[in-house]
Design a protein around this motif. Structure first.
Motif, PDB file in Angstrom:
ATOM      1  N   MET A  35       0.810  -1.194   0.000  1.00 52.31           N
ATOM      2  CA  MET A  35       0.000   0.000   0.000  1.00 52.31           C
ATOM      3  C   MET A  35       0.851   1.255   0.000  1.00 52.31           C
ATOM      4  O   MET A  35       0.366   2.345  -0.112  1.00 52.31           O
ATOM      5  N   LYS A  36       2.102   1.138   0.148  1.00 53.73           N
ATOM      6  CA  LYS A  36       2.943   2.319   0.204  1.00 53.73           C
ATOM      7  C   LYS A  36       2.873   3.080  -1.102  1.00 53.73           C
ATOM      8  O   LYS A  36       2.969   2.528  -2.159  1.00 53.73           O
ATOM      9  N   LYS A  37       2.730   4.374  -0.954  1.00 50.25           N
ATOM     10  CA  LYS A  37       2.520   5.184  -2.142  1.00 50.25           C
ATOM     11  C   LYS A  37       3.805   5.802  -2.649  1.00 50.25           C
ATOM     12  O   LYS A  37       3.791   6.650  -3.494  1.00 50.25           O
ATOM     13  N   MET A  38       4.797   5.698  -2.449  1.00 50.76           N
ATOM     14  CA  MET A  38       5.979   6.409  -3.015  1.00 50.76           C
ATOM     15  C   MET A  38       6.783   6.207  -4.230  1.00 50.76           C
ATOM     16  O   MET A  38       7.087   5.448  -4.474  1.00 50.76           O
TER      17      MET A  38
ATOM     18  N   ASP B 181     -15.280   9.930  14.474  1.00 49.62           N
ATOM     19  CA  ASP B 181     -15.834  11.276  14.643  1.00 49.62           C
ATOM     20  C   ASP B 181     -15.213  11.959  15.866  1.00 49.62           C
ATOM     21  O   ASP B 181     -15.193  11.408  16.968  1.00 49.62           O
ATOM     22  N   GLY B 182     -14.671  13.163  15.657  1.00 51.40           N
ATOM     23  CA  GLY B 182     -14.044  13.916  16.734  1.00 51.40           C
ATOM     24  C   GLY B 182     -12.635  13.467  17.060  1.00 51.40           C
ATOM     25  O   GLY B 182     -12.044  13.945  18.044  1.00 51.40           O
ATOM     26  N   LYS B 183     -12.070  12.580  16.249  1.00 49.44           N
ATOM     27  CA  LYS B 183     -10.736  12.028  16.528  1.00 49.44           C
ATOM     28  C   LYS B 183      -9.798  12.299  15.356  1.00 49.44           C
ATOM     29  O   LYS B 183     -10.211  12.799  14.305  1.00 49.44           O
ATOM     30  N   SER B 184      -8.549  11.941  15.528  1.00 50.91           N
ATOM     31  CA  SER B 184      -7.540  12.177  14.498  1.00 50.91           C
ATOM     32  C   SER B 184      -6.942  10.866  14.019  1.00 50.91           C
ATOM     33  O   SER B 184      -6.794   9.911  14.788  1.00 50.91           O
ATOM     34  N   LEU B 185      -6.587  10.835  12.726  1.00 47.81           N
ATOM     35  CA  LEU B 185      -5.949   9.680  12.108  1.00 47.81           C
ATOM     36  C   LEU B 185      -4.545  10.075  11.675  1.00 47.81           C
ATOM     37  O   LEU B 185      -4.297  11.216  11.289  1.00 47.81           O
ATOM     38  N   VAL B 186      -3.633   9.111  11.696  1.00 47.79           N
ATOM     39  CA  VAL B 186      -2.242   9.386  11.355  1.00 47.79           C
ATOM     40  C   VAL B 186      -1.728   8.295  10.435  1.00 47.79           C
ATOM     41  O   VAL B 186      -2.238   7.166  10.436  1.00 47.79           O
ATOM     42  N   CYS B 187      -0.724   8.603   9.638  1.00 46.52           N
ATOM     43  CA  CYS B 187      -0.101   7.599   8.778  1.00 46.52           C
ATOM     44  C   CYS B 187       1.313   8.055   8.435  1.00 46.52           C
ATOM     45  O   CYS B 187       1.745   9.142   8.824  1.00 46.52           O
ATOM     46  N   GLN B 188       2.028   7.202   7.721  1.00 47.90           N
ATOM     47  CA  GLN B 188       3.341   7.591   7.207  1.00 47.90           C
ATOM     48  C   GLN B 188       3.136   8.551   6.049  1.00 47.90           C
ATOM     49  O   GLN B 188       2.176   8.448   5.288  1.00 47.90           O
ATOM     50  N   SER B 189       4.035   9.477   5.892  1.00 50.16           N
ATOM     51  CA  SER B 189       3.956  10.421   4.786  1.00 50.16           C
ATOM     52  C   SER B 189       4.275   9.733   3.462  1.00 50.16           C
ATOM     53  O   SER B 189       5.063   8.793   3.405  1.00 50.16           O
ATOM     54  N   GLY B 190       3.627  10.209   2.399  1.00 48.22           N
ATOM     55  CA  GLY B 190       3.922   9.723   1.059  1.00 48.22           C
ATOM     56  C   GLY B 190       3.410   8.338   0.756  1.00 48.22           C
ATOM     57  O   GLY B 190       3.920   7.682  -0.152  1.00 48.22           O
ATOM     58  N   VAL B 191       2.380   7.871   1.483  1.00 46.01           N
ATOM     59  CA  VAL B 191       1.832   6.540   1.227  1.00 46.01           C
ATOM     60  C   VAL B 191       0.344   6.660   0.933  1.00 46.01           C
ATOM     61  O   VAL B 191      -0.312   7.659   1.246  1.00 46.01           O
ATOM     62  N   VAL B 192      -0.211   5.620   0.322  1.00 41.93           N
ATOM     63  CA  VAL B 192      -1.615   5.625  -0.064  1.00 41.93           C
ATOM     64  C   VAL B 192      -2.520   5.829   1.142  1.00 41.93           C
ATOM     65  O   VAL B 192      -3.506   6.571   1.083  1.00 41.93           O
TER      66      VAL B 192
END
Length: 294
Positions: A1-4, A162-173
């Motif tokens: 799934m990595k987008k780079m 809802d009301g929360k935050s999501l995080v991921c690695q930069s530059g990925v799908v």
């Protein structure tokens, strides 16, 4: 799934940081050697270990070794193409530039074939297809929500986030998915996008520390992160049919090859045709088990 499908002080889970490899001139290239670029920091696809085993390969100009599903596939390709495999540990953002400057022959690092990337490099056929999942803290999610038997629906995900935050690695799908499907949702749910981090392990630390609520990634990656801290983290399985057909392609990974190198691409595709789905699953399962004990 990595987008780079992707705080130095945070070390809750003991994940390692990515190291940068010094460049190697193209004059070192040899038709008998296959130089493979990967992060060596993306369990269970690839990671760094100090222990040499039958599953590892030495990391070029490093005292450590690379292990993981990508290493297993690299070994397989080396046998099929009758080449010695040399693994180079390269930062994610430098993989494509390293390929185009002939420092490596292929990128085998859990990378997704996208239209944007095809402007600069070519890709093999997929060497693994996966599912989308989320990393969450066990205490934050009801035990009967998002199970393997009953994956969470898109509506349930929106309500949960809802009301929360999501995080991921930069530059990925997965990082793009956060905006496309969750921040910009039509249900008026207030879902935030935390600043993307350099690696999946750092993003996982964000979730583990309660800084962000969840992290999207391929299922094997989420399972590997959970295995490192099973008392605190869990897999949130989801029905990802809400993804567009193009975005569902982001759940496959392919091998990056320099544009115009059709001979190598054709050889790799021919080798992959002989690698059954069952054998790929066995190789990934074995890598995931090893990464849990790494």
């Amino acid at each position: 799934m990595k987008k780079m499908f992707l705080r130095g002080a945070i070390a809750v889970l003991g994940f390692g940081m990515v190291a940068t490899l010094g460049s190697c001139s193209s004059s070192e290239s040899s038709t008998d050697v296959l130089y493979v670029g990967m992060e060596c920091n993306y369990q269970p696809f690839n990671w760094t270990t100090s222990t040499e085993t039958e599953n590892t390969l030495p990391i070029y100009h490093d005292s450590n070794f690379a292990d993981g599903y990508d290493v297993a596939v690299s070994k397989y390709l080396g046998q099929k193409l009758n080449k010695e495999v040399v693994v180079k540990k390269i930062e994610w953002s430098s993989l494509i530039p390293s390929l185009n400057s002939d420092e490596i022959d292929i990128v085998l690092a859990g990378m997704t074939d996208t239209a944007e990337r095809r402007q600069s490099i070519d890709f093999s056929n997929p060497y693994l297809a996966s599912d989308l999942a989320f990393l969450v803290r066990t205490k934050d999610v009801p035990s009967d929500l998002g199970t393997k038997e009953n994956p969470a629906t898109y509506e349930q995900l929106l309500n949960l986030f809802d009301g929360k935050s999501l995080v991921c690695q930069s530059g990925v799908v997965g990082d793009d998915f956060i905006d496309t499907y969750f921040v910009n949702n039509s249900a008026n749910k207030e879902i935030r996008h935390s600043e993307a981090l350099p690696t999946y392990p750092l993003a996982a630390n964000d979730v583990n520390g309660g800084i962000s609520f969840a992290m999207p990634a391929e299922l094997p990656v989420i399972e590997a992160m959970v295995n490192i801290n099973p008392s605190n983290l869990r897999v949130l399985y989801c029905d990802y049919s809400f993804l567009s057909a193009d975005d569902q392609n982001g759940l496959t990974v392919s091998i990056g090859i320099k544009k115009g190198n059709d001979e190598l691409k054709n050889s790799i595709n021919a080798a992959l045709e002989e690698l059954s789905v069952e054998e790929r699953g066995r190789m990934m399962g074995s890598a995931a088990e090893r990464s849990a004990n790494n």
